[in-house]
Design an enzyme around this catalytic site. Structure first.
Site, short mmCIF file in Angstrom:
data_model
loop_
_atom_site.label_atom_id
_atom_site.label_comp_id
_atom_site.label_asym_id
_atom_site.label_seq_id
_atom_site.Cartn_x
_atom_site.Cartn_y
_atom_site.Cartn_z
N HIS A 1 0.86 -1.19 0.00
CA HIS A 1 0.00 0.00 0.00
C HIS A 1 0.88 1.23 0.00
CE1 HIS A 1 -2.94 2.96 1.65
NE2 HIS A 1 -3.79 2.23 0.98
N VAL B 1 2.62 3.83 2.24
CA VAL B 1 1.93 4.59 3.27
C VAL B 1 1.05 3.63 4.07
CG1 VAL B 1 0.01 5.22 1.72
CG2 VAL B 1 0.51 6.65 3.70
N GLY C 1 -5.11 4.36 5.95
CA GLY C 1 -5.87 5.09 6.96
C GLY C 1 -6.84 4.19 7.72
N CYS C 2 -7.38 3.17 7.03
CA CYS C 2 -8.32 2.27 7.70
C CYS C 2 -7.64 1.49 8.83
CB CYS C 2 -8.97 1.32 6.71
SG CYS C 2 -7.81 0.26 5.82
N ASP D 1 -8.93 1.35 12.57
CA ASP D 1 -9.11 0.08 13.27
C ASP D 1 -8.34 0.06 14.58
OD1 ASP D 1 -10.40 -2.65 12.92
OD2 ASP D 1 -8.34 -3.20 13.43
#
Length: 172
Positions: A71, A77, A80-81, A85
């Site tokens: 990713h 990076v 964001g998820c 989480d």
């Protein structure tokens, strides 16, 4: 059953992921690679912006973490998820340490704002949750505002994170 401590080591978090902390049928943290924290540095049930509890956890960043390779290839990076989480994991751990029975499930978030990113050059991500409400009834539920910092800089804000503990998840 575990009682609330002011901090937890990686070894204690791994014991929680194996189901050894809160007993059978109760909360567990995810196992690595989905465990998104290395330690909990602060936890109390009367602190935070609302006086209902505060928890702070940290993740050490290394360039070889699994998500950087995929990713995105050539533009690594942290997704964001995964930070979101991690906030749910942290809030769920707080609820379990508050004596809540059952297994944790994320129930939602009111608003999320991303203003930065976690790159392989970072050293540490810090997750902070200020508890706004803790419901200790048939449904054990927590609502909190969460913040993610990378190397001391705020990069995510999540308002009204919700986690519930369920003694029966078959109908969830």
């Amino acid at each position: 059953m575990c009682t609330m401590q002011s901090s937890y080591t990686r070894e204690e978090l791994l014991a929680c992921s194996r189901g050894e902390m809160f007993g059978p049928g109760n909360s567990q943290l995810p196992a690595p690679n989905m465990l998104m924290m290395d330690r909990i540095t602060i936890m109390n049930d009367d602190g935070g912006d609302f006086g209902l509890g505060y928890i702070e956890a940290e993740l050490d960043i290394h360039p070889d973490l699994w998500f950087f390779a995929c990713h995105f290839p050539g533009d690594p990076v942290m997704p964001g998820c995964l930070g979101l989480d991690a906030l749910w994991q942290t809030l769920g751990f707080f609820l379990a340490c508050s004596g809540g029975p059952g297994r944790g499930r994320a129930l939602g978030v009111g608003e999320v704002k991303f203003t930065g990113q976690v790159l392989p050059t970072a050293k540490k991500v810090t997750y902070k949750i200020h508890m706004k409400r803790v419901v200790k009834r048939r449904l054990f539920m927590g609502i909190g505002d969460g913040y993610v910092e990378v190397d001391g800089r705020l990069i995510y804000e999540a308002k009204d994170l919700k986690v519930g503990l369920f003694t029966d998840t078959s109908g969830f």
